[in-house]
Design a protein around this motif. Structure first.
Motif, PDB file in Angstrom:
ATOM      1  N   TRP A 151       0.818  -1.202   0.000  1.00 39.91           N
ATOM      2  CA  TRP A 151       0.000   0.000   0.000  1.00 39.91           C
ATOM      3  C   TRP A 151       0.855   1.257   0.000  1.00 39.91           C
ATOM      4  CZ3 TRP A 151       0.785  -3.095   4.192  1.00 39.91           C
ATOM      5  CH2 TRP A 151       1.327  -2.495   5.325  1.00 39.91           C
ATOM      6  N   ARG A 152       0.167   2.359  -0.293  1.00 41.89           N
ATOM      7  CA  ARG A 152       0.771   3.683  -0.242  1.00 41.89           C
ATOM      8  C   ARG A 152      -0.212   4.617   0.437  1.00 41.89           C
ATOM      9  NH1 ARG A 152       2.992   7.622  -5.015  1.00 41.89           N
ATOM     10  NH2 ARG A 152       3.522   9.310  -3.593  1.00 41.89           N
ATOM     11  N   ASP A 153       0.291   5.445   1.345  1.00 41.96           N
ATOM     12  CA  ASP A 153      -0.533   6.441   2.036  1.00 41.96           C
ATOM     13  C   ASP A 153      -0.296   7.811   1.424  1.00 41.96           C
ATOM     14  OD1 ASP A 153      -1.517   4.560   3.827  1.00 41.96           O
ATOM     15  OD2 ASP A 153       0.114   4.887   5.248  1.00 41.96           O
ATOM     16  N   ILE A 154      -1.372   8.550   1.230  1.00 45.00           N
ATOM     17  CA  ILE A 154      -1.301   9.910   0.701  1.00 45.00           C
ATOM     18  C   ILE A 154      -2.063  10.810   1.663  1.00 45.00           C
ATOM     19  CG2 ILE A 154      -1.877  11.421  -1.237  1.00 45.00           C
ATOM     20  CD1 ILE A 154      -2.061   8.699  -2.848  1.00 45.00           C
ATOM     21  N   THR A 155      -1.414  11.853   2.157  1.00 41.99           N
ATOM     22  CA  THR A 155      -2.061  12.820   3.039  1.00 41.99           C
ATOM     23  C   THR A 155      -2.584  13.963   2.184  1.00 41.99           C
ATOM     24  OG1 THR A 155      -0.468  12.222   4.752  1.00 41.99           O
ATOM     25  CG2 THR A 155      -1.732  14.245   5.100  1.00 41.99           C
ATOM     26  N   VAL A 156      -3.858  14.315   2.366  1.00 42.58           N
ATOM     27  CA  VAL A 156      -4.470  15.393   1.588  1.00 42.58           C
ATOM     28  C   VAL A 156      -5.233  16.322   2.513  1.00 42.58           C
ATOM     29  CG1 VAL A 156      -4.673  14.039  -0.539  1.00 42.58           C
ATOM     30  CG2 VAL A 156      -6.570  14.081   1.070  1.00 42.58           C
ATOM     31  N   ASP A 157      -5.317  17.585   2.120  1.00 42.45           N
ATOM     32  CA  ASP A 157      -6.157  18.560   2.807  1.00 42.45           C
ATOM     33  C   ASP A 157      -7.344  18.882   1.917  1.00 42.45           C
ATOM     34  OD1 ASP A 157      -4.803  18.985   5.236  1.00 42.45           O
ATOM     35  OD2 ASP A 157      -3.363  20.307   4.259  1.00 42.45           O
ATOM     36  N   LEU A 158      -8.559  18.567   2.391  1.00 48.20           N
ATOM     37  CA  LEU A 158      -9.767  18.932   1.655  1.00 48.20           C
ATOM     38  C   LEU A 158     -10.158  20.344   2.079  1.00 48.20           C
ATOM     39  CD1 LEU A 158     -11.926  15.683   1.768  1.00 48.20           C
ATOM     40  CD2 LEU A 158     -10.274  16.413   0.058  1.00 48.20           C
ATOM     41  N   GLN A 159     -10.142  21.268   1.135  1.00 48.28           N
ATOM     42  CA  GLN A 159     -10.386  22.675   1.419  1.00 48.28           C
ATOM     43  C   GLN A 159     -11.857  23.058   1.297  1.00 48.28           C
ATOM     44  OE1 GLN A 159      -7.910  24.596   2.528  1.00 48.28           O
ATOM     45  NE2 GLN A 159      -6.537  22.856   2.313  1.00 48.28           N
ATOM     46  N   SER A 160     -12.636  22.217   0.652  1.00 53.36           N
ATOM     47  CA  SER A 160     -14.030  22.524   0.394  1.00 53.36           C
ATOM     48  C   SER A 160     -14.886  21.316   0.749  1.00 53.36           C
ATOM     49  CB  SER A 160     -14.215  22.865  -1.089  1.00 53.36           C
ATOM     50  OG  SER A 160     -15.569  22.816  -1.436  1.00 53.36           O
ATOM     51  N   PRO A 161     -16.048  21.530   1.386  1.00 52.16           N
ATOM     52  CA  PRO A 161     -16.904  20.390   1.704  1.00 52.16           C
ATOM     53  C   PRO A 161     -17.511  19.760   0.450  1.00 52.16           C
ATOM     54  CG  PRO A 161     -17.995  22.424   2.272  1.00 52.16           C
ATOM     55  CD  PRO A 161     -16.591  22.788   1.878  1.00 52.16           C
ATOM     56  N   ASN A 162     -17.396  20.429  -0.679  1.00 55.08           N
ATOM     57  CA  ASN A 162     -17.957  19.900  -1.922  1.00 55.08           C
ATOM     58  C   ASN A 162     -16.923  19.191  -2.777  1.00 55.08           C
ATOM     59  OD1 ASN A 162     -20.517  20.931  -1.343  1.00 55.08           O
ATOM     60  ND2 ASN A 162     -19.912  22.932  -2.096  1.00 55.08           N
ATOM     61  N   GLN A 163     -15.725  19.017  -2.255  1.00 52.93           N
ATOM     62  CA  GLN A 163     -14.684  18.341  -3.010  1.00 52.93           C
ATOM     63  C   GLN A 163     -15.012  16.850  -3.090  1.00 52.93           C
ATOM     64  OE1 GLN A 163     -10.788  19.359  -1.698  1.00 52.93           O
ATOM     65  NE2 GLN A 163     -10.179  19.351  -3.815  1.00 52.93           N
ATOM     66  N   ARG A 164     -14.825  16.280  -4.261  1.00 51.43           N
ATOM     67  CA  ARG A 164     -15.125  14.870  -4.455  1.00 51.43           C
ATOM     68  C   ARG A 164     -13.840  14.081  -4.662  1.00 51.43           C
ATOM     69  NH1 ARG A 164     -19.190  13.812  -9.063  1.00 51.43           N
ATOM     70  NH2 ARG A 164     -17.541  14.822 -10.239  1.00 51.43           N
ATOM     71  N   ILE A 165     -13.874  12.849  -4.227  1.00 55.33           N
ATOM     72  CA  ILE A 165     -12.794  11.916  -4.501  1.00 55.33           C
ATOM     73  C   ILE A 165     -13.390  10.844  -5.401  1.00 55.33           C
ATOM     74  CG2 ILE A 165     -11.143  10.279  -3.533  1.00 55.33           C
ATOM     75  CD1 ILE A 165     -11.335  11.884  -0.925  1.00 55.33           C
ATOM     76  N   VAL A 166     -12.868  10.720  -6.594  1.00 59.83           N
ATOM     77  CA  VAL A 166     -13.370   9.749  -7.565  1.00 59.83           C
ATOM     78  C   VAL A 166     -12.308   8.676  -7.725  1.00 59.83           C
ATOM     79  CG1 VAL A 166     -14.237   9.403  -9.900  1.00 59.83           C
ATOM     80  CG2 VAL A 166     -14.657  11.582  -8.727  1.00 59.83           C
TER      81      VAL A 166
END
Length: 135
Positions: free
Chosen positions: A51-66
């Protein structure tokens, strides 16, 4: 459902606020960020994962992860775990997403904040994975 303290403390991926961010990951031992093989808590002793871990900051509540996920049992089967950082135990449970391959494209709207995305494949089935973050 504990937090991943080390993963949450790593520098986060900067997501574009006006355009999709595409990640084409090579979940194989050729990528120095890939960890394993090991058995996950949700896996059987026969199911070694990398596996690989990626740290992300979601700046908007409407951001989608596809996430483009192949069917279970097909070559390229992928497992995703998305976990929110810096929250209490209840919120970590509520703001976590666990996906296994089912052949569908998945979308998820999450609250703003820092997350760790863990992308895994079977150790004997390494290869590419596509994840897209949309503003």
């Amino acid at each position: 459902m504990q937090q991943w303290t080390y993963e949450c403390s790593r520098p986060a991926l900067a997501l574009a606020s006006d355009a999709p961010t595409d990640l084409r990951l090579d979940i194989s031992c050729a990528d120095p960020e890939v960890v394993g093989p090991s058995v996950w808590a949700s896996s059987s002793a026969d199911d070694l994962r990398i596996w690989r871990d990626i740290t992300v900051d979601l700046q908007s509540p409407n951001q989608r992860i596809v996430i483009d996920v192949p069917k279970s049992g097909d070559p390229g089967a992928v497992e995703f775990l998305l976990k929110r950082c810096h929250t209490d135990c209840f919120d970590v449970t509520v703001n976590s997403l666990h996906l296994q391959s089912d052949g569908e494209e998945h979308q998820w709207l999450g609250p703003t904040g820092r997350y760790v995305v863990r992308v895994s494949r079977a150790a004997d089935d390494p290869g590419p994975v596509h994840v897209r973050f949309e503003p």
